[in-house]
Write an enzyme that holds these catalytic residues in place. Structure first.
Site, PDB file in Angstrom:
ATOM      1  N   CYS A   8       4.416   1.460   9.913  1.00 23.74           N
ATOM      2  CA  CYS A   8       5.035   2.105  11.075  1.00 23.74           C
ATOM      3  C   CYS A   8       4.063   2.094  12.248  1.00 23.74           C
ATOM      4  O   CYS A   8       3.034   1.421  12.198  1.00 23.74           O
ATOM      5  CB  CYS A   8       5.473   3.526  10.719  1.00 23.74           C
ATOM      6  SG  CYS A   8       4.117   4.626  10.337  1.00 23.74           S
ATOM      7  N   ALA A   9       4.361   2.864  13.271  1.00 26.87           N
ATOM      8  CA  ALA A   9       3.573   2.823  14.494  1.00 26.87           C
ATOM      9  C   ALA A   9       2.120   3.256  14.269  1.00 26.87           C
ATOM     10  O   ALA A   9       1.203   2.588  14.720  1.00 26.87           O
ATOM     11  CB  ALA A   9       4.219   3.678  15.577  1.00 26.87           C
TER      12      ALA A   9
END
Length: 102
Positions: A8-9
């Site tokens: 994810c980020a």
């Protein structure tokens, strides 16, 4: 053992989803290791995993992420927004398992 990487980020937002996936795997008696990482670390961790899943917030990196995964012969997919948002460990585990050829 199946090794699943969620990317994810920042590597933090998937923590609860990882925990829910671990619970689902344990209930089913599936031997797996599930960890969350920053998408920017995909190239570092790809050699160590069997399947990669991208969080919906980094789906824009799918093309470059696929290239990395192809180099290592591992499948990759984007986690559906609804499953991610609901932290549905069962469905996301099913997605990962469907991608792994064992």
């Amino acid at each position: 053992m199946i090794k699943i990487g969620l990317f994810c980020a920042a590597g933090f937002s998937t923590g609860m989803l990882v925990n829910n996936m671990k619970v689902a795997a344990e209930k089913r008696g599936i031997d797996c290791q599930i960890d969350a990482y920053s998408q920017g670390k995909l190239a570092d961790y790809a050699p160590q995993i069997d399947v990669a899943l991208l969080g919906p917030q980094v789906s824009y990196t799918l093309e470059s992420s696929e290239a990395i995964c192809q180099e290592h012969g591992i499948p990759i997919a984007v986690i559906p927004m609804a499953d991610y948002g609901m932290l549905d460990g069962e469905k996301v585990l099913d997605l990962a398992l469907s991608l792994v050829k064992r």
